[in-house]
Scaffold this motif. Structure first.
Motif, mmCIF file in Angstrom:
data_model
loop_
_atom_site.group_PDB
_atom_site.id
_atom_site.type_symbol
_atom_site.label_atom_id
_atom_site.label_comp_id
_atom_site.label_asym_id
_atom_site.label_seq_id
_atom_site.Cartn_x
_atom_site.Cartn_y
_atom_site.Cartn_z
ATOM 1 N N LEU A 21 0.828 -1.202 0.000
ATOM 2 C CA LEU A 21 0.000 0.000 0.000
ATOM 3 C C LEU A 21 0.869 1.260 0.000
ATOM 4 C CD1 LEU A 21 -2.821 1.279 0.207
ATOM 5 C CD2 LEU A 21 -2.624 1.102 2.695
ATOM 6 N N CYS A 22 1.922 1.257 0.835
ATOM 7 C CA CYS A 22 2.820 2.421 0.879
ATOM 8 C C CYS A 22 3.519 2.630 -0.455
ATOM 9 C CB CYS A 22 3.859 2.238 1.996
ATOM 10 S SG CYS A 22 3.201 2.493 3.653
ATOM 11 N N ARG A 23 3.981 1.547 -1.076
ATOM 12 C CA ARG A 23 4.643 1.662 -2.381
ATOM 13 C C ARG A 23 3.693 2.228 -3.427
ATOM 14 N NH1 ARG A 23 10.194 1.283 -2.146
ATOM 15 N NH2 ARG A 23 10.856 -0.558 -1.003
ATOM 16 N N SER A 24 2.433 1.816 -3.368
ATOM 17 C CA SER A 24 1.475 2.261 -4.387
ATOM 18 C C SER A 24 1.183 3.754 -4.285
ATOM 19 C CB SER A 24 0.172 1.465 -4.266
ATOM 20 O OG SER A 24 -0.467 1.732 -3.031
ATOM 21 N N VAL A 25 1.346 4.326 -3.096
ATOM 22 C CA VAL A 25 1.127 5.771 -2.929
ATOM 23 C C VAL A 25 2.443 6.520 -2.772
ATOM 24 C CG1 VAL A 25 -1.179 5.519 -1.960
ATOM 25 C CG2 VAL A 25 0.785 5.486 -0.424
ATOM 26 N N LYS A 26 3.563 5.868 -3.191
ATOM 27 C CA LYS A 26 4.894 6.500 -3.245
ATOM 28 C C LYS A 26 5.412 6.913 -1.868
ATOM 29 C CE LYS A 26 4.828 6.415 -7.783
ATOM 30 N NZ LYS A 26 5.656 5.463 -8.529
ATOM 31 N N LEU A 27 5.121 6.099 -0.834
ATOM 32 C CA LEU A 27 5.653 6.358 0.499
ATOM 33 C C LEU A 27 6.729 5.337 0.824
ATOM 34 C CD1 LEU A 27 2.410 7.161 2.543
ATOM 35 C CD2 LEU A 27 4.162 8.769 1.775
ATOM 36 N N ALA A 29 8.958 2.385 2.485
ATOM 37 C CA ALA A 29 8.528 1.133 3.119
ATOM 38 C C ALA A 29 8.627 1.210 4.632
ATOM 39 C CB ALA A 29 9.372 -0.025 2.590
ATOM 40 N N MET A 30 9.580 1.999 5.154
ATOM 41 C CA MET A 30 9.755 2.070 6.607
ATOM 42 C C MET A 30 8.489 2.580 7.295
ATOM 43 S SD MET A 30 12.152 5.402 7.333
ATOM 44 C CE MET A 30 13.355 5.032 6.076
ATOM 45 N N LEU A 31 7.756 3.461 6.615
ATOM 46 C CA LEU A 31 6.506 3.950 7.190
ATOM 47 C C LEU A 31 5.469 2.835 7.257
ATOM 48 C CD1 LEU A 31 6.231 7.447 5.495
ATOM 49 C CD2 LEU A 31 7.131 6.871 7.735
ATOM 50 N N GLY A 32 5.494 1.954 6.271
ATOM 51 C CA GLY A 32 4.606 0.793 6.299
ATOM 52 C C GLY A 32 4.902 -0.115 7.476
ATOM 53 N N TYR A 33 6.184 -0.362 7.726
ATOM 54 C CA TYR A 33 6.563 -1.199 8.871
ATOM 55 C C TYR A 33 6.135 -0.554 10.195
ATOM 56 C CZ TYR A 33 9.464 -3.951 5.674
ATOM 57 O OH TYR A 33 9.899 -4.752 4.653
ATOM 58 N N LEU A 34 6.329 0.750 10.304
ATOM 59 C CA LEU A 34 5.917 1.449 11.521
ATOM 60 C C LEU A 34 4.406 1.334 11.734
ATOM 61 C CD1 LEU A 34 8.122 4.648 11.176
ATOM 62 C CD2 LEU A 34 8.251 3.022 13.061
ATOM 63 N N LEU A 35 3.641 1.509 10.657
ATOM 64 C CA LEU A 35 2.188 1.407 10.767
ATOM 65 C C LEU A 35 1.755 0.004 11.159
ATOM 66 C CD1 LEU A 35 1.129 3.527 7.657
ATOM 67 C CD2 LEU A 35 0.879 4.157 10.064
ATOM 68 N N VAL A 36 2.430 -1.021 10.620
ATOM 69 C CA VAL A 36 2.128 -2.405 10.986
ATOM 70 C C VAL A 36 2.321 -2.610 12.474
ATOM 71 C CG1 VAL A 36 2.929 -4.792 10.782
ATOM 72 C CG2 VAL A 36 2.588 -3.428 8.743
ATOM 73 N N GLY A 37 3.476 -2.162 12.978
ATOM 74 C CA GLY A 37 3.740 -2.312 14.405
ATOM 75 C C GLY A 37 2.718 -1.585 15.261
ATOM 76 N N MET A 38 2.335 -0.373 14.834
ATOM 77 C CA MET A 38 1.355 0.406 15.597
ATOM 78 C C MET A 38 0.001 -0.297 15.644
ATOM 79 S SD MET A 38 2.424 4.111 14.001
ATOM 80 C CE MET A 38 0.928 4.940 14.527
ATOM 81 N N LEU A 367 5.771 11.060 7.394
ATOM 82 C CA LEU A 367 4.596 10.876 6.537
ATOM 83 C C LEU A 367 4.281 12.139 5.746
ATOM 84 C CD1 LEU A 367 2.199 8.891 8.909
ATOM 85 C CD2 LEU A 367 3.035 8.108 6.691
ATOM 86 N N ALA A 368 4.535 13.297 6.351
ATOM 87 C CA ALA A 368 4.194 14.565 5.692
ATOM 88 C C ALA A 368 5.217 14.995 4.654
ATOM 89 C CB ALA A 368 4.057 15.662 6.755
ATOM 90 N N THR A 369 6.453 14.486 4.742
ATOM 91 C CA THR A 369 7.543 14.990 3.890
ATOM 92 C C THR A 369 7.278 14.868 2.388
ATOM 93 O OG1 THR A 369 9.200 14.642 5.598
ATOM 94 C CG2 THR A 369 9.991 14.714 3.336
ATOM 95 N N PRO A 370 6.823 13.712 1.864
ATOM 96 C CA PRO A 370 6.566 13.652 0.411
ATOM 97 C C PRO A 370 5.579 14.711 -0.066
ATOM 98 C CG PRO A 370 6.527 11.448 1.370
ATOM 99 C CD PRO A 370 6.569 12.413 2.508
ATOM 100 N N PHE A 371 4.575 15.017 0.753
ATOM 101 C CA PHE A 371 3.573 16.014 0.361
ATOM 102 C C PHE A 371 4.149 17.430 0.462
ATOM 103 C CE2 PHE A 371 1.454 12.314 2.280
ATOM 104 C CZ PHE A 371 0.723 11.871 1.187
#
Length: 656
Positions: A21-27, A29-38, A367-371
């Motif tokens: 999901l993160c890759r598909s929205v150009k974020l 992968a580390m943010l994906g791992y953090l969200l999984v853990g949360m 999370l905000a940096t790409p935007f």
């Protein structure tokens, strides 16, 4: 409690889905791992309880992260950028750490906590920033160089923090002694590793590489990395510091890139697990009660850090636009903040509540940096008046250069492919105009009189100034799908009938680029394989007309534009045309007439046959001279028309 198989499967499934999901929205992968853990951790859905085994395993992810950092750490690059690194970089780290630490002390925390917090918040995300700037083709821009210089100093600053944080938790009377002892230890370890280690590392890796075993090479690399990390831990320092030193030692050898490729799967897997455990430790109850502190720290990271970095860059003489863009690039927290916070917590230095608030703020800032970067151009134009003037001057220069052009070709990218295309167009007297983002390349090419200017082809104003509305075609000569899609979107908006040809690396993005409006997509691997196949077939003696027919059939199937071309071979000669020449190989078998004779004594020129190369036994093919004496087993590669080749073969083998 150990991690059960069901929990592990759940963790893997959640990680795969979230990272996709993160890759598909150009974020990242580390943010994906953090969200999984949360989400699946004990403080949210509670699907997996916190595990000591998982935490210990995740520590090795930090080891491999620091090892990779050591591999990428280049003393030569550091020296070349020393003014940026030790000027702008040092000022940023010191100022950010002092402000954050001072705010913590004013908030009632101990100065040790302020130091740990300041060090963590001073870091930015090397992985995220370098990737985003690369995607935007801005690494060579002034703000890109500023960002890389600051990130290099941040990487350096991690090392003393790794040494200091474990000992800061000691009582006051022992603290000074512990810091002095740590300083002595690091000096001894550095002297031992950098002096003795550098002398041993290259011969040792040479010995292992000579065994030609990939398994042995991998085992040796793990032995060196974990062994040096273990030595630093024995000395009372951290595993991460030892891994960083191991990477630095291997970076000085010729095996650096091989090691980096081999270790990447281990690093990514274990580092992903580390970020999952960071997310699992986030207590949402604590965050809900401390939401105001999360927002306050987030305000310090994004607008506060952006303003601070932009102000420092401006104060050191950098242009307003570049200063603001540097700030926007580095305003977030980074992955090393998690490492430093985990180290501070294990040393009993950082209260768990404050650590969780800091981790949450860093995650939100990342999370905000790409935007933020996506809208940075518009923000810079509002904040820096001189940026309007600079952009207007650049667009004016481009417009003046293209004002008289009509029916020209717009070339996006002036690298080797762009320059080769430009020369072919010049030979055909077809006007062209090139855009490139490398200022040094543009300066040299423009000084040589070539039609190229500095400009980002993915911007509407630049394309319009380059005469898009008057152009015959537009060619994207660099293999960057993301940038090419932006250019195609603009062309479809402004002039959808304009033919656009795009270069890409392989076939994976062809359908996306065609759907976006590309008339044709040229894949490097495809063309390289066709040339490789054609040369191989001709060297093996397959007639040139048959080779061209095969290649033509493949191209017709692959490229719509090439259907109906590549005619003119033997089977469809026009009246009066001569057959096309081809390559043909002749092996001088035992008893061949040409054996023992110099090549110049044979009248091959009279037969209108050229000797392209000669292969002798296992030696590489060479271009022979007239004095070369032919031997049994020689293979001659001849070029000529079929009848002449047949006569030449009879001359070589039978003497007539």
């Amino acid at each position: 409690m150990p991690v059960h198989l069901s929990s592990l499967l759940l963790l893997l499934a959640a990680a795969v889905l979230t990272v996709v999901l993160c890759r598909s929205v150009k974020l990242p992968a580390m943010l994906g791992y953090l969200l999984v853990g949360m989400l699946i951790g004990p403080h949210a859905l509670g699907l997996i309880a916190s595990s000591d085994e998982a935490t210990h395993l995740a520590e090795f992810g930090v080891v491999f992260l620091m090892f990779t950092l050591g591999l990428e750490f280049s003393l030569a690059k550091l020296n070349a950028m020393r003014r940026l690194v030790f000027g702008l970089g040092a000022a940023q780290v010191v100022a950010t750490a002092m402000l954050a630490g001072g705010a913590a002390v004013l908030g009632g925390y101990d100065w040790k906590i302020g130091l740990a917090l300041g060090g963590a918040l001073a870091m930015s995300s090397t992985a995220m920033v370098s990737k985003l700037l690369s995607e935007r083709n801005e690494l060579n821009a002034p703000h890109g160089q500023n960002a890389i210089g600051i990130l290099l100093f941040q990487d350096l600053a991690v090392v003393p923090l790794l040494i200091m944080l474990p000992v800061l938790g000691k009582p006051g009377e022992e603290l000074l002694l512990a810091l002095g002892l740590a300083a002595i230890k690091i000096v001894c370890v550095l002297v031992l590793l950098l002096n003795v280690g550098q002398r041993l590392m290259r011969p040792w890796f040479n010995l292992v590489a000579k065994q030609h075993s990939s398994e042995l090479f991998m085992l040796n690399m793990l032995l060196v990395t974990l062994g040096i990390a273990w030595l630093t831990e024995l000395a009372g320092l951290s595993l991460a510091l030892g891994a960083f030193l191991a990477g630095m030692l291997i970076a000085e050898t010729e095996y650096r890139y091989q090691v980096e490729d081999d270790i990447r799967p281990f690093r990514d897997l274990l580092l992903g697990l580390f970020f999952v455990t960071v997310g699992m430790n986030l207590n949402f109850g604590t965050l809900a009660s401390q939401w105001w502190l999360v927002l306050l720290m987030l305000a310090f990271l994004l607008p506060g850090k952006i303003l601070l970095i932009a102000g420092i860059a401006r104060g050191l003489g950098h242009a307003p636009g570049a200063s603001w863009r540097t700030g926007f690039a580095l305003g977030q927290g980074g992955e090393f903040a998690f490492v430093l916070l985990a180290l501070a917590m294990s040393a009993g230095l950082m209260p768990p509540e404050l650590a969780q608030v800091t981790v949450a703020s860093v995650v939100l800032s990342m999370l905000a940096t790409p935007f933020v970067l996506q809208h940075s151009d518009k923000l810079v134009l509002r904040l820096a008046a001189s940026e309007w003037m600079s952009m207007a001057a650049n667009l004016h220069q481009i417009a003046v250069r293209t004002m008289q052009s009509q029916g020209h070709v717009v070339i996006c990218g002036y690298g080797r492919s762009g320059q080769s295309l430009a020369r072919l167009l010049a030979h055909e007297e077809i006007p062209f105009f090139a855009l490139d983002l490398d200022p040094e390349k543009v300066r040299e090419a423009a000084a040589a009189g070539e039609s190229v200017v500095f400009g980002d082809a993915a911007k509407r104003e630049v394309l319009m100034a380059a005469g898009l509305m008057r152009a015959r075609a537009l060619i994207v000569t660099y293999a960057d799908t993301h940038s090419a899609l932006r250019i195609l979107e603009l062309v479809q908006q402004l002039r959808p009938e304009l033919p656009v040809i795009v270069r890409t690396y392989d076939d994976s993005d062809i359908d996306r680029l065609r759907a976006a409006g590309a008339v044709e997509v040229v894949a490097e691997i495809m063309e390289g394989s066709l040339m490789l196949a054609s040369h191989t077939l001709m060297m093996l003696g397959v007639p040139l007309n048959r080779v061209l027919k095969r290649i033509r059939a493949v191209r017709e199937d692959r490229y719509q534009m090439f259907r109906g071309f590549f005619r003119g071979t033997v089977e469809d000669l026009e009246e009066g045309e001569r057959p096309m020449p081809r390559l043909h190989t002749v092996l001088l078998v035992a008893g061949a007439s040409a054996i023992g004779r110099a090549l110049g004594t044979l009248d091959l020129v009279g037969l209108h046959v050229e000797v392209k190369s000669l292969r002798r036994k296992s030696q590489a093919a060479v271009t022979p001279d007239a004095e070369l004496v032919l031997s049994e087993g020689d293979v001659l590669v001849l070029l000529g028309e079929p009848e002449n080749l047949a006569a030449a073969e009879m001359l070589l083998l039978q003497g007539h």
